[in-house]
Scaffold this motif. Sequence first.
Motif, PDB file in Angstrom:
ATOM      1  N   ILE A   1      14.171 -81.248  32.268  1.00  0.00           N
ATOM      2  CA  ILE A   1      14.467 -80.691  33.625  1.00  0.00           C
ATOM      3  C   ILE A   1      16.100 -80.992  33.876  1.00  0.00           C
ATOM      4  O   ILE A   1      16.734 -80.008  34.357  1.00  0.00           O
ATOM      5  N   ALA A   2      16.278 -82.055  33.743  1.00  0.00           N
ATOM      6  CA  ALA A   2      17.666 -82.683  34.113  1.00  0.00           C
ATOM      7  C   ALA A   2      18.778 -81.631  33.072  1.00  0.00           C
ATOM      8  O   ALA A   2      19.840 -81.483  33.616  1.00  0.00           O
ATOM      9  N   GLY A   3      18.459 -81.486  31.861  1.00  0.00           N
ATOM     10  CA  GLY A   3      19.264 -80.942  31.116  1.00  0.00           C
ATOM     11  C   GLY A   3      19.789 -79.554  31.386  1.00  0.00           C
ATOM     12  O   GLY A   3      20.676 -78.960  31.604  1.00  0.00           O
ATOM     13  N   VAL A   4      18.337 -78.829  31.832  1.00  0.00           N
ATOM     14  CA  VAL A   4      18.550 -77.401  32.083  1.00  0.00           C
ATOM     15  C   VAL A   4      19.280 -77.494  33.597  1.00  0.00           C
ATOM     16  O   VAL A   4      20.128 -76.617  33.725  1.00  0.00           O
ATOM     17  N   ALA A   5      19.087 -78.420  34.353  1.00  0.00           N
ATOM     18  CA  ALA A   5      20.026 -78.463  35.588  1.00  0.00           C
ATOM     19  C   ALA A   5      21.647 -78.664  35.390  1.00  0.00           C
ATOM     20  O   ALA A   5      22.194 -77.895  36.071  1.00  0.00           O
ATOM     21  N   PHE A   6      21.524 -79.618  34.593  1.00  0.00           N
ATOM     22  CA  PHE A   6      23.138 -79.580  33.959  1.00  0.00           C
ATOM     23  C   PHE A   6      23.889 -78.261  33.495  1.00  0.00           C
ATOM     24  O   PHE A   6      25.055 -77.819  33.715  1.00  0.00           O
ATOM     25  N   LEU A   7      23.026 -77.556  32.646  1.00  0.00           N
ATOM     26  CA  LEU A   7      23.618 -76.343  32.159  1.00  0.00           C
ATOM     27  C   LEU A   7      23.814 -75.468  33.194  1.00  0.00           C
ATOM     28  O   LEU A   7      24.799 -74.586  33.509  1.00  0.00           O
ATOM     29  N   GLY A   8      22.788 -75.334  34.443  1.00  0.00           N
ATOM     30  CA  GLY A   8      23.152 -74.502  35.615  1.00  0.00           C
ATOM     31  C   GLY A   8      24.335 -75.008  36.357  1.00  0.00           C
ATOM     32  O   GLY A   8      25.048 -74.310  36.876  1.00  0.00           O
TER      33      GLY A   8
END
Length: 194
Positions: A74-81
């Motif tokens: 979840i944090a990884g996807v947030a950072f891509l965002g």
Amino acid sequence: MEGFLAALVISFGVIFVAELGDKSQLMALTFATRFKPVPVLIGITVATAVVHLVSVAIGYGLGATLPTGWISLIAGVAFLGFGAWTLRGDRLTEEEKRKAERGGKSAVLAVGVAFFLAELGDKTMLATITLATQYGWFGTWIGSTVGMVAADALAILVGRLLGRKLPEKTIKYGAAILFAICGLWLILEALPQL
């Protein structure tokens, strides 16, 4: 006191070395190009203290682990965002520009939340859990928090120096790339755990 000092010194050394070259340093460098250093450092310190307090509680009290795979994903996807958002850019009013330059609560909150999410399930959290099972919670908590903040403070210093010498467009693309690297890093760490 001897146990406290041992926990303090060992956890400081282990976490400081583990943090060198870690994604958290990339994040600290990125945030330091956008905000004043003091709010960035406050956000990092608060987030680190909370995550490491949770870590030592787990290590000392329960000996259990968090479901780190899903949190990292979840944090990884947030950072891509965050990276895409940085590329898209925002339009700031003059007053918003002055607030961003000053830093303040919004910078502390942004940095704190980002670091909190990134550190959940990170190797430094897992190392802190392990250290707390061996050396006790209080010295490990203080040592690991100070070790991580010290390593990230180095990245803030580098980020501020680069921010003064690089054009705004370069910083924008560089920050987006760093956020994407952090996001991909988190996702790659999460996949084997799922």
